[in-house]
Design a protein around this motif. Structure first.
Motif, PDB file in Angstrom:
ATOM      1  N   ASN A  89       0.042  75.426-108.166  1.00  0.00           N
ATOM      2  CA  ASN A  89      -0.311  76.047-106.857  1.00  0.00           C
ATOM      3  C   ASN A  89       0.079  74.892-105.983  1.00  0.00           C
ATOM      4  O   ASN A  89      -0.047  73.656-106.211  1.00  0.00           O
ATOM      5  CB  ASN A  89      -1.834  76.013-106.951  1.00  0.00           C
ATOM      6  N   ALA A  94       0.940  80.754-102.057  1.00  0.00           N
ATOM      7  CA  ALA A  94       0.139  81.379-102.872  1.00  0.00           C
ATOM      8  C   ALA A  94       0.632  81.112-104.124  1.00  0.00           C
ATOM      9  O   ALA A  94       2.072  80.895-104.249  1.00  0.00           O
ATOM     10  CB  ALA A  94       0.419  83.071-102.799  1.00  0.00           C
ATOM     11  N   GLU A 100      -3.738  82.542-101.742  1.00  0.00           N
ATOM     12  CA  GLU A 100      -3.207  83.210-100.702  1.00  0.00           C
ATOM     13  C   GLU A 100      -2.304  82.221 -99.784  1.00  0.00           C
ATOM     14  O   GLU A 100      -2.346  80.871 -99.989  1.00  0.00           O
ATOM     15  CB  GLU A 100      -4.443  83.857 -99.851  1.00  0.00           C
ATOM     16  N   ASP A 101      -1.289  82.678 -99.149  1.00  0.00           N
ATOM     17  CA  ASP A 101      -0.511  82.050 -98.298  1.00  0.00           C
ATOM     18  C   ASP A 101      -1.366  81.608 -97.054  1.00  0.00           C
ATOM     19  O   ASP A 101      -2.305  82.295 -96.498  1.00  0.00           O
ATOM     20  CB  ASP A 101       0.646  82.649 -97.918  1.00  0.00           C
TER      21      ASP A 101
END
Length: 156
Positions: A89, A94, A100-101
């Motif tokens: 990560n 993401a 998530e971005d």
């Protein structure tokens, strides 16, 4: 490739697998600046040292084990490290299977993903005034013949 019956096939297979290896190495070094930006140099050092550690470890494996077992060790280690990449990560982005971005990343994507093409390279416009000053200084510094010879060398 060493079991190939023809030289052409051996070269093709070696080039193919070399391309895959280079891609894997590039992806490894490509994430280095994103891991922890303030200490990019340290992260790059650890990643580079990992290659040396693998070389020593596999060298010892081939020294202590039978060849077939050493290849199984190497293959298993490579497969395991490939599986672990699913869990990488990068902060703000993401991951492959989760996360998530960030809003900043989404905004940057929307800014460049529109209909307008992204400008990645711009050719700088020449500074006309600076060119005139350089030409004036060059013409005053020497004779016109020397100046024309200088311009001739620049064109070559």
């Amino acid at each position: 490739f060493s079991n190939s019956n023809s030289l052409g096939a051996a070269i093709f297979i070696m080039v193919f697998f070399s391309s895959i290896v280079q891609s894997a190495e590039g992806s490894t070094y490509g994430i280095v600046p994103y891991v922890n930006p303030p200490v990019t140099g340290s992260i790059a050092g650890v990643v580079g040292a990992g290659g040396n550690l693998g070389a020593v470890g596999f060298g010892l494996g081939f020294r202590q084990l039978e060849t077939k077992q050493a290849f199984y060790l190497m293959g298993g280690t490579i497969i395991a490290s490939g599986v672990f990449t699913f869990f990488v990560n990068i902060k703000g982005h993401a991951g492959l299977i989760s996360g998530e971005d960030s809003e900043e990343v989404i905004a940057a994507y929307k800014k460049t993903a529109g209909g307008a093409p992204a400008q990645t390279l711009q050719v700088p416009e020449p500074d006309v005034e600076a060119v005139k000053e350089i030409e004036k200084a060059a013409s005053e510094a020497g004779s016109a013949v020397e100046y024309n010879e200088f311009l001739g060398h620049l064109k070559d």
